[in-house]
Design a protein around this motif. Structure first.
Motif, PDB file in Angstrom:
ATOM      1  N   HIS A 175       0.696  -1.208   0.098  1.00  0.00           N
ATOM      2  CA  HIS A 175      -0.054  -0.146  -0.088  1.00  0.00           C
ATOM      3  C   HIS A 175       0.831   1.134   0.042  1.00  0.00           C
ATOM      4  N   ASN A 176       0.664   2.306  -0.632  1.00  0.00           N
ATOM      5  CA  ASN A 176       1.155   3.461  -1.113  1.00  0.00           C
ATOM      6  C   ASN A 176       1.721   3.981   0.459  1.00  0.00           C
ATOM      7  N   SER A 177       0.742   4.206   1.354  1.00  0.00           N
ATOM      8  CA  SER A 177       1.212   4.696   2.678  1.00  0.00           C
ATOM      9  C   SER A 177       2.404   3.926   3.436  1.00  0.00           C
ATOM     10  N   ARG A 178       2.483   2.600   3.040  1.00  0.00           N
ATOM     11  CA  ARG A 178       3.435   1.808   3.832  1.00  0.00           C
ATOM     12  C   ARG A 178       4.865   2.239   3.274  1.00  0.00           C
ATOM     13  N   TYR A 179       5.047   2.680   2.340  1.00  0.00           N
ATOM     14  CA  TYR A 179       6.599   3.048   2.064  1.00  0.00           C
ATOM     15  C   TYR A 179       6.999   4.013   3.028  1.00  0.00           C
ATOM     16  N   ALA A 180       6.277   5.092   3.422  1.00  0.00           N
ATOM     17  CA  ALA A 180       6.850   5.762   4.470  1.00  0.00           C
ATOM     18  C   ALA A 180       6.994   5.168   5.703  1.00  0.00           C
ATOM     19  N   LEU A 181       6.226   4.195   6.063  1.00  0.00           N
ATOM     20  CA  LEU A 181       6.600   3.374   7.339  1.00  0.00           C
ATOM     21  C   LEU A 181       7.663   2.625   7.139  1.00  0.00           C
ATOM     22  N   TYR A 187      12.430  11.845  -0.036  1.00  0.00           N
ATOM     23  CA  TYR A 187      13.050  12.520   0.796  1.00  0.00           C
ATOM     24  C   TYR A 187      12.384  13.070   2.306  1.00  0.00           C
ATOM     25  N   ARG A 188      13.048  12.924   3.427  1.00  0.00           N
ATOM     26  CA  ARG A 188      12.390  13.313   4.566  1.00  0.00           C
ATOM     27  C   ARG A 188      13.105  14.298   5.495  1.00  0.00           C
ATOM     28  N   VAL A 189      12.208  15.341   5.939  1.00  0.00           N
ATOM     29  CA  VAL A 189      12.771  16.324   6.573  1.00  0.00           C
ATOM     30  C   VAL A 189      12.437  16.325   8.039  1.00  0.00           C
ATOM     31  N   ASN A 190      13.389  16.262   8.965  1.00  0.00           N
ATOM     32  CA  ASN A 190      13.125  16.240  10.370  1.00  0.00           C
ATOM     33  C   ASN A 190      13.584  17.585  10.874  1.00  0.00           C
ATOM     34  N   VAL A 191      12.958  17.877  11.983  1.00  0.00           N
ATOM     35  CA  VAL A 191      13.194  19.280  12.807  1.00  0.00           C
ATOM     36  C   VAL A 191      13.383  18.625  14.209  1.00  0.00           C
ATOM     37  N   ASN A 192      14.582  19.044  14.932  1.00  0.00           N
ATOM     38  CA  ASN A 192      14.728  18.843  16.515  1.00  0.00           C
ATOM     39  C   ASN A 192      13.986  19.930  17.269  1.00  0.00           C
ATOM     40  N   ALA A 210      10.508  15.876  15.026  1.00  0.00           N
ATOM     41  CA  ALA A 210       9.216  15.876  14.275  1.00  0.00           C
ATOM     42  C   ALA A 210       9.642  15.938  12.664  1.00  0.00           C
ATOM     43  N   VAL A 211       8.778  15.039  12.040  1.00  0.00           N
ATOM     44  CA  VAL A 211       8.891  15.405  10.403  1.00  0.00           C
ATOM     45  C   VAL A 211       7.984  16.359  10.246  1.00  0.00           C
ATOM     46  N   ARG A 212       8.872  17.140   9.190  1.00  0.00           N
ATOM     47  CA  ARG A 212       8.251  18.342   8.853  1.00  0.00           C
ATOM     48  C   ARG A 212       7.636  18.141   7.552  1.00  0.00           C
ATOM     49  N   GLU A 213       8.354  17.495   6.552  1.00  0.00           N
ATOM     50  CA  GLU A 213       8.148  16.996   5.188  1.00  0.00           C
ATOM     51  C   GLU A 213       8.479  15.610   5.038  1.00  0.00           C
ATOM     52  N   PHE A 214       7.554  15.155   4.225  1.00  0.00           N
ATOM     53  CA  PHE A 214       7.926  13.813   3.561  1.00  0.00           C
ATOM     54  C   PHE A 214       7.288  13.397   2.240  1.00  0.00           C
ATOM     55  N   LYS A 215       8.315  13.361   1.344  1.00  0.00           N
ATOM     56  CA  LYS A 215       7.788  13.091  -0.149  1.00  0.00           C
ATOM     57  C   LYS A 215       8.592  11.605  -0.543  1.00  0.00           C
ATOM     58  N   VAL A 216       7.414  11.034  -1.311  1.00  0.00           N
ATOM     59  CA  VAL A 216       7.730   9.789  -2.060  1.00  0.00           C
ATOM     60  C   VAL A 216       7.517   9.749  -3.341  1.00  0.00           C
ATOM     61  N   THR A 217       8.006   9.172  -4.362  1.00  0.00           N
ATOM     62  CA  THR A 217       7.749   9.176  -5.619  1.00  0.00           C
ATOM     63  C   THR A 217       8.036   7.711  -6.022  1.00  0.00           C
ATOM     64  N   TYR A 218       6.847   6.926  -6.449  1.00  0.00           N
ATOM     65  CA  TYR A 218       7.014   5.640  -6.724  1.00  0.00           C
ATOM     66  C   TYR A 218       7.157   5.211  -8.108  1.00  0.00           C
ATOM     67  N   HIS A 219       8.045   4.113  -8.381  1.00  0.00           N
ATOM     68  CA  HIS A 219       8.504   3.724  -9.483  1.00  0.00           C
ATOM     69  C   HIS A 219       8.007   2.467  -9.944  1.00  0.00           C
ATOM     70  N   VAL A 220       8.231   1.301  -9.216  1.00  0.00           N
ATOM     71  CA  VAL A 220       7.924   0.098  -9.288  1.00  0.00           C
ATOM     72  C   VAL A 220       7.211  -0.686  -8.206  1.00  0.00           C
ATOM     73  N   PRO A 221       6.154  -1.029  -8.276  1.00  0.00           N
ATOM     74  CA  PRO A 221       5.491  -1.677  -7.070  1.00  0.00           C
ATOM     75  C   PRO A 221       6.060  -2.589  -6.427  1.00  0.00           C
ATOM     76  N   ILE A 222       5.932  -2.999  -5.246  1.00  0.00           N
ATOM     77  CA  ILE A 222       6.526  -3.933  -4.540  1.00  0.00           C
ATOM     78  C   ILE A 222       5.106  -5.026  -4.442  1.00  0.00           C
ATOM     79  N   ALA A 223       5.488  -6.221  -4.863  1.00  0.00           N
ATOM     80  CA  ALA A 223       4.328  -7.244  -4.875  1.00  0.00           C
ATOM     81  C   ALA A 223       4.650  -8.438  -3.837  1.00  0.00           C
ATOM     82  N   GLY A 224       3.623  -8.526  -3.019  1.00  0.00           N
ATOM     83  CA  GLY A 224       3.751  -9.611  -1.994  1.00  0.00           C
ATOM     84  C   GLY A 224       4.583  -9.092  -0.869  1.00  0.00           C
TER      85      GLY A 224
END
Length: 146
Positions: free
Chosen positions: A24-30, A111-116, A60-74
């Protein structure tokens, strides 16, 4: 190709999949969160300041960007490759790629931006010298693109 950074295996479970059997697309961030968390936990970071090697525990995560290329199956064990593109006074920018187990397929990148944060005010605070020293091996050294 980026060789700097860490290659961290992560687990895709059956319940991470959507109705089509794809991650699922939301799981890539996980997966990225799990990989980065595993790395820092090995160094002694903990969310509880009493147990943490570092005094920087409110990140804290300030920003999170994911670009999808090839799905992970299974289910399986892909690899998250991550590094720090830059680290400023109060924030850090992780670059990442989610790769196949054999590292030949890029499933996603981003990419993911973290702020202290200061725990009392929840406002941005400078990173400690200890955390900066521990982050040094993650800082990207190559100029090549993904």
């Amino acid at each position: 190709m980026i060789e700097d950074g860490v290659f961290e295996p992560v687990q895709v479970h059956f319940d991470d999949l959507d109705a089509m059997g794809l991650l699922h697309n939301s799981r890539y961030a996980l997966l990225v969160e799990r990989a980065i968390g595993a790395y820092w936990h090995r160094l002694g970071w903990a969310a509880d300041p009493a147990r943490s090697t570092f005094k920087d525990v409110f990140l804290a995560v300030r920003e999170f960007k994911v670009t999808y290329h090839v799905p992970i199956a299974g289910s399986g064990e892909p690899v998250v490759h991550f590094w720090l593109d830059r680290m400023s006074r109060t924030s850090g920018v992780y670059g990442f790629r989610v790769l196949s187990a054999d590292r030949t397929v890029v499933h996603a990148d981003g990419y993911r931006v973290n702020v202290n944060l200061d725990p009392a005010t929840l406002r941005p605070a400078p990173f400690s010298d200890e955390l900066r020293a521990a982050a040094e091996p993650l800082i990207r050294r190559t100029a090549a693109a993904c």
